[in-house]
Write a protein that holds these residues in place. Structure first.
Motif, PDB file in Angstrom:
ATOM      1  N   GLN A 113       0.811  -1.222   0.000  1.00  0.00           N
ATOM      2  CA  GLN A 113       0.000   0.000   0.000  1.00  0.00           C
ATOM      3  C   GLN A 113       0.845   1.273   0.000  1.00  0.00           C
ATOM      4  O   GLN A 113       0.347   2.356   0.268  1.00  0.00           O
ATOM      5  CB  GLN A 113      -0.944  -0.005   1.204  1.00  0.00           C
ATOM      6  CG  GLN A 113      -1.964  -1.109   1.134  1.00  0.00           C
ATOM      7  CD  GLN A 113      -2.858  -1.145   2.361  1.00  0.00           C
ATOM      8  OE1 GLN A 113      -2.939  -0.186   3.126  1.00  0.00           O
ATOM      9  NE2 GLN A 113      -3.543  -2.258   2.546  1.00  0.00           N
ATOM     10  N   LEU A 114       2.125   1.133  -0.315  1.00  0.00           N
ATOM     11  CA  LEU A 114       2.997   2.303  -0.384  1.00  0.00           C
ATOM     12  C   LEU A 114       2.497   3.284  -1.438  1.00  0.00           C
ATOM     13  O   LEU A 114       2.093   2.871  -2.525  1.00  0.00           O
ATOM     14  CB  LEU A 114       4.422   1.886  -0.764  1.00  0.00           C
ATOM     15  CG  LEU A 114       5.288   1.226   0.283  1.00  0.00           C
ATOM     16  CD1 LEU A 114       6.606   0.787  -0.336  1.00  0.00           C
ATOM     17  CD2 LEU A 114       5.533   2.144   1.452  1.00  0.00           C
ATOM     18  N   GLN A 115       2.547   4.547  -1.099  1.00  0.00           N
ATOM     19  CA  GLN A 115       2.239   5.594  -2.068  1.00  0.00           C
ATOM     20  C   GLN A 115       3.537   6.353  -2.313  1.00  0.00           C
ATOM     21  O   GLN A 115       4.139   6.869  -1.368  1.00  0.00           O
ATOM     22  CB  GLN A 115       1.149   6.512  -1.522  1.00  0.00           C
ATOM     23  CG  GLN A 115      -0.166   5.802  -1.316  1.00  0.00           C
ATOM     24  CD  GLN A 115      -1.199   6.686  -0.631  1.00  0.00           C
ATOM     25  OE1 GLN A 115      -1.016   7.884  -0.477  1.00  0.00           O
ATOM     26  NE2 GLN A 115      -2.296   6.071  -0.228  1.00  0.00           N
ATOM     27  N   TYR A 116       3.965   6.375  -3.550  1.00  0.00           N
ATOM     28  CA  TYR A 116       5.252   6.991  -3.876  1.00  0.00           C
ATOM     29  C   TYR A 116       5.182   8.501  -3.631  1.00  0.00           C
ATOM     30  O   TYR A 116       4.355   9.190  -4.228  1.00  0.00           O
ATOM     31  CB  TYR A 116       5.591   6.729  -5.348  1.00  0.00           C
ATOM     32  CG  TYR A 116       7.048   6.395  -5.571  1.00  0.00           C
ATOM     33  CD1 TYR A 116       8.047   7.347  -5.355  1.00  0.00           C
ATOM     34  CD2 TYR A 116       7.421   5.137  -5.997  1.00  0.00           C
ATOM     35  CE1 TYR A 116       9.367   7.045  -5.566  1.00  0.00           C
ATOM     36  CE2 TYR A 116       8.747   4.819  -6.212  1.00  0.00           C
ATOM     37  CZ  TYR A 116       9.719   5.779  -5.997  1.00  0.00           C
ATOM     38  OH  TYR A 116      11.034   5.488  -6.203  1.00  0.00           O
ATOM     39  N   THR A 130      14.303   0.545   5.401  1.00  0.00           N
ATOM     40  CA  THR A 130      14.104  -0.504   6.397  1.00  0.00           C
ATOM     41  C   THR A 130      13.547   0.122   7.667  1.00  0.00           C
ATOM     42  O   THR A 130      14.111   1.085   8.188  1.00  0.00           O
ATOM     43  CB  THR A 130      15.416  -1.257   6.711  1.00  0.00           C
ATOM     44  OG1 THR A 130      15.909  -1.825   5.498  1.00  0.00           O
ATOM     45  CG2 THR A 130      15.190  -2.365   7.730  1.00  0.00           C
ATOM     46  N   ILE A 131      12.416  -0.433   8.109  1.00  0.00           N
ATOM     47  CA  ILE A 131      11.767   0.006   9.342  1.00  0.00           C
ATOM     48  C   ILE A 131      11.974  -1.079  10.389  1.00  0.00           C
ATOM     49  O   ILE A 131      11.760  -2.262  10.124  1.00  0.00           O
ATOM     50  CB  ILE A 131      10.252   0.221   9.124  1.00  0.00           C
ATOM     51  CG1 ILE A 131       9.988   1.217   7.984  1.00  0.00           C
ATOM     52  CG2 ILE A 131       9.560   0.642  10.422  1.00  0.00           C
ATOM     53  CD1 ILE A 131      10.498   2.621   8.233  1.00  0.00           C
ATOM     54  N   GLY A 132      12.385  -0.684  11.563  1.00  0.00           N
ATOM     55  CA  GLY A 132      12.515  -1.614  12.681  1.00  0.00           C
ATOM     56  C   GLY A 132      11.395  -1.341  13.672  1.00  0.00           C
ATOM     57  O   GLY A 132      11.002  -0.188  13.867  1.00  0.00           O
ATOM     58  N   PHE A 133      10.861  -2.402  14.275  1.00  0.00           N
ATOM     59  CA  PHE A 133       9.882  -2.219  15.343  1.00  0.00           C
ATOM     60  C   PHE A 133       9.934  -3.419  16.269  1.00  0.00           C
ATOM     61  O   PHE A 133      10.345  -4.510  15.878  1.00  0.00           O
ATOM     62  CB  PHE A 133       8.460  -1.972  14.806  1.00  0.00           C
ATOM     63  CG  PHE A 133       7.957  -2.961  13.786  1.00  0.00           C
ATOM     64  CD1 PHE A 133       7.237  -4.081  14.166  1.00  0.00           C
ATOM     65  CD2 PHE A 133       8.195  -2.749  12.437  1.00  0.00           C
ATOM     66  CE1 PHE A 133       6.758  -4.974  13.218  1.00  0.00           C
ATOM     67  CE2 PHE A 133       7.722  -3.640  11.485  1.00  0.00           C
ATOM     68  CZ  PHE A 133       6.997  -4.761  11.879  1.00  0.00           C
ATOM     69  N   ILE A 134       9.533  -3.185  17.498  1.00  0.00           N
ATOM     70  CA  ILE A 134       9.556  -4.223  18.519  1.00  0.00           C
ATOM     71  C   ILE A 134       8.276  -5.055  18.407  1.00  0.00           C
ATOM     72  O   ILE A 134       7.189  -4.509  18.307  1.00  0.00           O
ATOM     73  CB  ILE A 134       9.632  -3.610  19.945  1.00  0.00           C
ATOM     74  CG1 ILE A 134      10.827  -2.664  20.068  1.00  0.00           C
ATOM     75  CG2 ILE A 134       9.657  -4.702  21.011  1.00  0.00           C
ATOM     76  CD1 ILE A 134      12.163  -3.275  19.777  1.00  0.00           C
ATOM     77  N   ILE A 135       8.433  -6.373  18.417  1.00  0.00           N
ATOM     78  CA  ILE A 135       7.296  -7.282  18.559  1.00  0.00           C
ATOM     79  C   ILE A 135       7.455  -7.885  19.945  1.00  0.00           C
ATOM     80  O   ILE A 135       8.415  -8.619  20.209  1.00  0.00           O
ATOM     81  CB  ILE A 135       7.283  -8.368  17.471  1.00  0.00           C
ATOM     82  CG1 ILE A 135       7.162  -7.705  16.098  1.00  0.00           C
ATOM     83  CG2 ILE A 135       6.129  -9.345  17.720  1.00  0.00           C
ATOM     84  CD1 ILE A 135       7.285  -8.659  14.941  1.00  0.00           C
ATOM     85  N   ALA A 158       7.174   4.827   4.372  1.00  0.00           N
ATOM     86  CA  ALA A 158       7.431   3.462   4.829  1.00  0.00           C
ATOM     87  C   ALA A 158       7.033   3.312   6.296  1.00  0.00           C
ATOM     88  O   ALA A 158       6.431   2.304   6.689  1.00  0.00           O
ATOM     89  CB  ALA A 158       8.906   3.105   4.635  1.00  0.00           C
ATOM     90  N   LEU A 159       7.331   4.310   7.093  1.00  0.00           N
ATOM     91  CA  LEU A 159       6.967   4.296   8.511  1.00  0.00           C
ATOM     92  C   LEU A 159       5.444   4.291   8.672  1.00  0.00           C
ATOM     93  O   LEU A 159       4.896   3.530   9.477  1.00  0.00           O
ATOM     94  CB  LEU A 159       7.582   5.515   9.211  1.00  0.00           C
ATOM     95  CG  LEU A 159       7.643   5.532  10.716  1.00  0.00           C
ATOM     96  CD1 LEU A 159       8.400   4.324  11.259  1.00  0.00           C
ATOM     97  CD2 LEU A 159       8.312   6.820  11.194  1.00  0.00           C
ATOM     98  N   ARG A 160       4.756   5.097   7.864  1.00  0.00           N
ATOM     99  CA  ARG A 160       3.288   5.138   7.912  1.00  0.00           C
ATOM    100  C   ARG A 160       2.698   3.762   7.610  1.00  0.00           C
ATOM    101  O   ARG A 160       1.840   3.267   8.325  1.00  0.00           O
ATOM    102  CB  ARG A 160       2.746   6.163   6.907  1.00  0.00           C
ATOM    103  CG  ARG A 160       1.208   6.255   6.896  1.00  0.00           C
ATOM    104  CD  ARG A 160       0.685   7.013   5.684  1.00  0.00           C
ATOM    105  NE  ARG A 160       0.838   6.298   4.440  1.00  0.00           N
ATOM    106  CZ  ARG A 160       0.054   5.295   4.029  1.00  0.00           C
ATOM    107  NH1 ARG A 160      -0.961   4.873   4.774  1.00  0.00           N
ATOM    108  NH2 ARG A 160       0.269   4.701   2.860  1.00  0.00           N
ATOM    109  N   ILE A 165       0.135  -2.016   9.875  1.00  0.00           N
ATOM    110  CA  ILE A 165       0.093  -3.478   9.992  1.00  0.00           C
ATOM    111  C   ILE A 165      -0.546  -3.822  11.333  1.00  0.00           C
ATOM    112  O   ILE A 165      -0.087  -3.362  12.382  1.00  0.00           O
ATOM    113  CB  ILE A 165       1.506  -4.082   9.883  1.00  0.00           C
ATOM    114  CG1 ILE A 165       2.114  -3.752   8.518  1.00  0.00           C
ATOM    115  CG2 ILE A 165       1.472  -5.592  10.122  1.00  0.00           C
ATOM    116  CD1 ILE A 165       3.594  -4.072   8.407  1.00  0.00           C
ATOM    117  N   PRO A 166      -1.603  -4.616  11.325  1.00  0.00           N
ATOM    118  CA  PRO A 166      -2.287  -4.928  12.588  1.00  0.00           C
ATOM    119  C   PRO A 166      -1.436  -5.813  13.499  1.00  0.00           C
ATOM    120  O   PRO A 166      -0.490  -6.467  13.054  1.00  0.00           O
ATOM    121  CB  PRO A 166      -3.552  -5.659  12.147  1.00  0.00           C
ATOM    122  CG  PRO A 166      -3.251  -6.185  10.790  1.00  0.00           C
ATOM    123  CD  PRO A 166      -2.245  -5.268  10.176  1.00  0.00           C
TER     124      PRO A 166
END
Length: 194
Positions: A113-116, A130-135, A158-160, A165-166
């Motif tokens: 769903q990226l919008q350029y 590259t986005i990092g996030f804690i699971i 990319a962050l948005r 993501i649920p």
């Protein structure tokens, strides 16, 4: 009169069974297969993926009624930044990686769903963010941050997308225990050739 009540009762039972049977139905696509009950996944679902040799395989079996992973197909052994004690992080191999319920195909429903960004298009900026996030141990995602940047508004986009993501993650495990890890998600920005 009793005969009419009996017939009415039989009709009600028949309609209940007929409509009850319609409430649950099999749903199958290229990437998943399982039962739906009024658009809600129930019971055990199989999720499919493609191996590097282009073979279609089951990558996950997940029981949506019990909220439990039954099977996953191990991939490459990638070390993750893992929380070894509160606030202490170290790179470790894990016994089970963090998994998005439904596999990569389900995750792609969000990442595509990226919008350029207009600025990136005007400046011909392409590449990977590259986005990092804690699971965490409950499968919840937080602390999203940009690890690799290309600019032009792509990092923010990319962050948005990553934040949309649920929380349908299965946490990583070490020694049978759920552990918090930092997951890295790479999103590609590529302009169409003209």
């Amino acid at each position: 009169m009793n005969n009419n009540i009996y017939k009415l009762t039989q009709l009600i039972l028949f309609l209940g069974l007929a409509f009850g049977a319609q409430a649950q139905k099999m749903h199958t696509t290229k990437w998943e297969s399982g039962m739906l009950d009024r658009r809600t996944k129930v019971g055990v679902w199989e999720y499919y993926g493609i191996t590097p040799s282009k073979e279609m395989v089951v990558v996950q079996r997940y029981d949506h009624t019990a909220n439990k992973l039954i099977f996953y197909r191990p991939g490459s052994d990638v070390p993750y930044s893992t929380e070894t004690s509160p606030g202490q992080w170290q790179r470790h191999s894990v016994d089970r990686p963090p998994l998005f319920i439904g596999g990569d195909a389900a995750l792609a429903a969000y990442t595509t769903q990226l919008q350029y960004p207009q600025l990136a298009q005007e400046r011909n900026i392409q590449g990977q963010v590259t986005i990092g996030f804690i699971i965490d141990k409950q499968g919840k995602a937080s602390a999203h941050r940009v690890l690799r940047s290309i600019g032009g508004g792509c990092d923010q986009e990319a962050l948005r997308v990553a934040k949309t993501i649920p929380d349908e993650w299965i946490p990583a495990q070490i020694g049978g225990n759920d552990v918090a890890v930092e997951y890295e998600l790479t999103l590609t920005f590529r302009l169409a050739k003209q």
